[in-house]
Design a protein around this motif. Structure first.
Motif, PDB file in Angstrom:
ATOM      1  N   GLY A  22       0.910  -1.275   0.016  1.00  0.00           N
ATOM      2  CA  GLY A  22      -0.311  -0.085   0.321  1.00  0.00           C
ATOM      3  C   GLY A  22       0.760   1.253  -0.172  1.00  0.00           C
ATOM      4  N   TYR A  23       2.145   0.866  -0.260  1.00  0.00           N
ATOM      5  CA  TYR A  23       3.106   2.549  -0.187  1.00  0.00           C
ATOM      6  C   TYR A  23       2.436   3.003  -1.386  1.00  0.00           C
ATOM      7  CZ  TYR A  23       7.960   4.897  -0.596  1.00  0.00           C
ATOM      8  OH  TYR A  23       8.168   5.428  -0.839  1.00  0.00           O
ATOM      9  N   GLU A  24       2.349   4.800  -0.909  1.00  0.00           N
ATOM     10  CA  GLU A  24       1.783   5.666  -1.666  1.00  0.00           C
ATOM     11  C   GLU A  24       3.041   6.359  -2.708  1.00  0.00           C
ATOM     12  OE1 GLU A  24      -1.662   7.230  -0.004  1.00  0.00           O
ATOM     13  OE2 GLU A  24      -2.690   5.582   0.681  1.00  0.00           O
ATOM     14  N   GLU A  25       4.077   6.184  -2.704  1.00  0.00           N
ATOM     15  CA  GLU A  25       4.935   7.588  -3.488  1.00  0.00           C
ATOM     16  C   GLU A  25       4.777   6.086  -5.073  1.00  0.00           C
ATOM     17  OE1 GLU A  25       5.422  10.332  -2.276  1.00  0.00           O
ATOM     18  OE2 GLU A  25       4.433   9.938  -0.236  1.00  0.00           O
ATOM     19  N   GLU A  26       6.504   7.072  -5.208  1.00  0.00           N
ATOM     20  CA  GLU A  26       6.239   5.818  -6.755  1.00  0.00           C
ATOM     21  C   GLU A  26       7.182   5.400  -6.384  1.00  0.00           C
ATOM     22  OE1 GLU A  26       7.377   7.094 -10.926  1.00  0.00           O
ATOM     23  OE2 GLU A  26       5.960   8.468  -9.357  1.00  0.00           O
ATOM     24  N   THR A  27       6.872   4.183  -7.570  1.00  0.00           N
ATOM     25  CA  THR A  27       7.392   2.694  -7.638  1.00  0.00           C
ATOM     26  C   THR A  27       8.881   2.211  -8.305  1.00  0.00           C
ATOM     27  OG1 THR A  27       5.744   1.899  -8.980  1.00  0.00           O
ATOM     28  CG2 THR A  27       5.623   1.197  -6.680  1.00  0.00           C
ATOM     29  N   VAL A  28       9.235   1.821  -8.583  1.00  0.00           N
ATOM     30  CA  VAL A  28      10.525   1.655  -9.065  1.00  0.00           C
ATOM     31  C   VAL A  28      10.533   0.911 -10.959  1.00  0.00           C
ATOM     32  CG1 VAL A  28      12.970   1.448  -9.963  1.00  0.00           C
ATOM     33  CG2 VAL A  28      12.181   2.508  -8.133  1.00  0.00           C
ATOM     34  N   GLY A  29      10.152   1.406 -12.040  1.00  0.00           N
ATOM     35  CA  GLY A  29       9.583   0.141 -13.167  1.00  0.00           C
ATOM     36  C   GLY A  29      10.904  -0.118 -13.688  1.00  0.00           C
ATOM     37  N   GLU A  30      11.606  -0.720 -14.454  1.00  0.00           N
ATOM     38  CA  GLU A  30      12.712  -1.601 -15.147  1.00  0.00           C
ATOM     39  C   GLU A  30      12.298  -1.125 -16.614  1.00  0.00           C
ATOM     40  OE1 GLU A  30      13.114  -5.434 -14.887  1.00  0.00           O
ATOM     41  OE2 GLU A  30      13.323  -5.702 -12.114  1.00  0.00           O
ATOM     42  N   GLY A  31      11.781  -0.066 -17.145  1.00  0.00           N
ATOM     43  CA  GLY A  31      11.070  -0.253 -17.980  1.00  0.00           C
ATOM     44  C   GLY A  31      10.326  -1.042 -19.261  1.00  0.00           C
ATOM     45  N   PRO A  32       9.341  -0.401 -20.054  1.00  0.00           N
ATOM     46  CA  PRO A  32       8.556  -1.079 -20.804  1.00  0.00           C
ATOM     47  C   PRO A  32       9.330  -2.376 -21.612  1.00  0.00           C
ATOM     48  CG  PRO A  32       7.629   0.756 -21.153  1.00  0.00           C
ATOM     49  CD  PRO A  32       8.999   0.754 -20.443  1.00  0.00           C
ATOM     50  N   GLN A  33       8.654  -3.530 -21.368  1.00  0.00           N
ATOM     51  CA  GLN A  33       8.878  -4.280 -22.708  1.00  0.00           C
ATOM     52  C   GLN A  33       7.840  -4.222 -23.317  1.00  0.00           C
ATOM     53  OE1 GLN A  33      10.505  -7.474 -20.083  1.00  0.00           O
ATOM     54  NE2 GLN A  33      12.275  -7.376 -20.911  1.00  0.00           N
ATOM     55  N   ALA A  34       8.324  -4.482 -24.751  1.00  0.00           N
ATOM     56  CA  ALA A  34       6.542  -4.283 -25.989  1.00  0.00           C
ATOM     57  C   ALA A  34       7.140  -5.860 -26.850  1.00  0.00           C
ATOM     58  CB  ALA A  34       6.726  -3.100 -26.472  1.00  0.00           C
ATOM     59  N   PHE A  35       5.681  -6.429 -27.017  1.00  0.00           N
ATOM     60  CA  PHE A  35       5.483  -7.780 -27.276  1.00  0.00           C
ATOM     61  C   PHE A  35       4.273  -7.732 -27.966  1.00  0.00           C
ATOM     62  CE2 PHE A  35       7.809  -8.875 -23.459  1.00  0.00           C
ATOM     63  CZ  PHE A  35       9.109  -9.781 -24.498  1.00  0.00           C
ATOM     64  N   GLY A  36       4.385  -7.098 -30.315  1.00  0.00           N
ATOM     65  CA  GLY A  36       3.392  -7.013 -30.307  1.00  0.00           C
ATOM     66  C   GLY A  36       2.193  -5.536 -30.059  1.00  0.00           C
ATOM     67  N   ALA A  37       1.237  -6.439 -29.547  1.00  0.00           N
ATOM     68  CA  ALA A  37       0.307  -4.923 -29.524  1.00  0.00           C
ATOM     69  C   ALA A  37       0.020  -5.700 -27.372  1.00  0.00           C
ATOM     70  CB  ALA A  37      -1.200  -5.469 -29.110  1.00  0.00           C
ATOM     71  N   GLU A  38       1.239  -5.763 -27.252  1.00  0.00           N
ATOM     72  CA  GLU A  38       0.888  -6.267 -25.639  1.00  0.00           C
ATOM     73  C   GLU A  38       2.387  -5.468 -24.492  1.00  0.00           C
ATOM     74  OE1 GLU A  38       0.527  -9.786 -24.577  1.00  0.00           O
ATOM     75  OE2 GLU A  38      -1.874  -9.938 -24.570  1.00  0.00           O
ATOM     76  N   VAL A  39       2.218  -5.059 -23.599  1.00  0.00           N
ATOM     77  CA  VAL A  39       3.359  -4.150 -23.319  1.00  0.00           C
ATOM     78  C   VAL A  39       3.773  -4.928 -21.572  1.00  0.00           C
ATOM     79  CG1 VAL A  39       4.690  -2.263 -21.864  1.00  0.00           C
ATOM     80  CG2 VAL A  39       3.362  -2.199 -24.515  1.00  0.00           C
ATOM     81  N   PHE A  40       4.655  -4.610 -20.790  1.00  0.00           N
ATOM     82  CA  PHE A  40       5.314  -5.688 -19.904  1.00  0.00           C
ATOM     83  C   PHE A  40       5.774  -4.435 -19.061  1.00  0.00           C
ATOM     84  CE2 PHE A  40       3.644  -8.277 -22.737  1.00  0.00           C
ATOM     85  CZ  PHE A  40       2.787  -9.727 -22.116  1.00  0.00           C
ATOM     86  N   GLU A  41       5.663  -4.128 -17.923  1.00  0.00           N
ATOM     87  CA  GLU A  41       6.927  -3.368 -16.701  1.00  0.00           C
ATOM     88  C   GLU A  41       6.120  -4.242 -15.838  1.00  0.00           C
ATOM     89  OE1 GLU A  41       6.608   1.170 -16.107  1.00  0.00           O
ATOM     90  OE2 GLU A  41       4.532   0.447 -15.887  1.00  0.00           O
TER      91      GLU A  41
END
Length: 117
Positions: A22-41
């Motif tokens: 429930g932490y309400e501050e900025e989380t750290v993402g590893e950058g999105p990876q796109a595969f066709g019409a889907e994006v994973f982060e």
């Protein structure tokens, strides 16, 4: 049953809330990876150190100047379009009230999906 993501509903409303603690501050993402019409982060919470993967699906592509939109054909949308093409969503006096309401909901969903924002 307990879940490892007790704050998932808050996360789905506000993507920066950690679904685990429930932490309400900025989380750290590893950058999105796109595969066709889907994006994973892959994302990690700086407080509890838990990680999860957000999954996104392309809904539409909109031309910025003309506002022309191309809707990505999801399976539910394609199914509704096929029913509409065969006139199965048309009103019929023989429809039960439940079927008439379902057809109306389907027609509204189609209209909403094809309408520019």
């Amino acid at each position: 049953m307990t879940t490892s993501m007790p704050h998932i509903l808050q996360h789905q409303v506000h993507a920066f809330i950690c679904p685990c603690c429930g932490y309400e501050e900025e989380t750290v993402g590893e950058g999105p990876q796109a595969f066709g019409a889907e994006v994973f982060e892959t994302v990690t919470c700086p407080r509890c150190k838990e990680s999860w993967r957000n999954e996104y699906r392309l809904f539409a592509t909109r031309h910025k100047a003309s506002n022309e939109v191309a809707i990505v054909q999801t399976q539910p949308l394609a199914a509704l379009m096929a029913l509409d093409a065969m006139s199965w969503l048309d009103e019929d006096p023989c429809d039960t009230p439940e079927l008439a309401a379902a057809k109306k909901q389907a027609r509204e969903a189609l209209a909403g999906a094809q309408k520019p924002n």
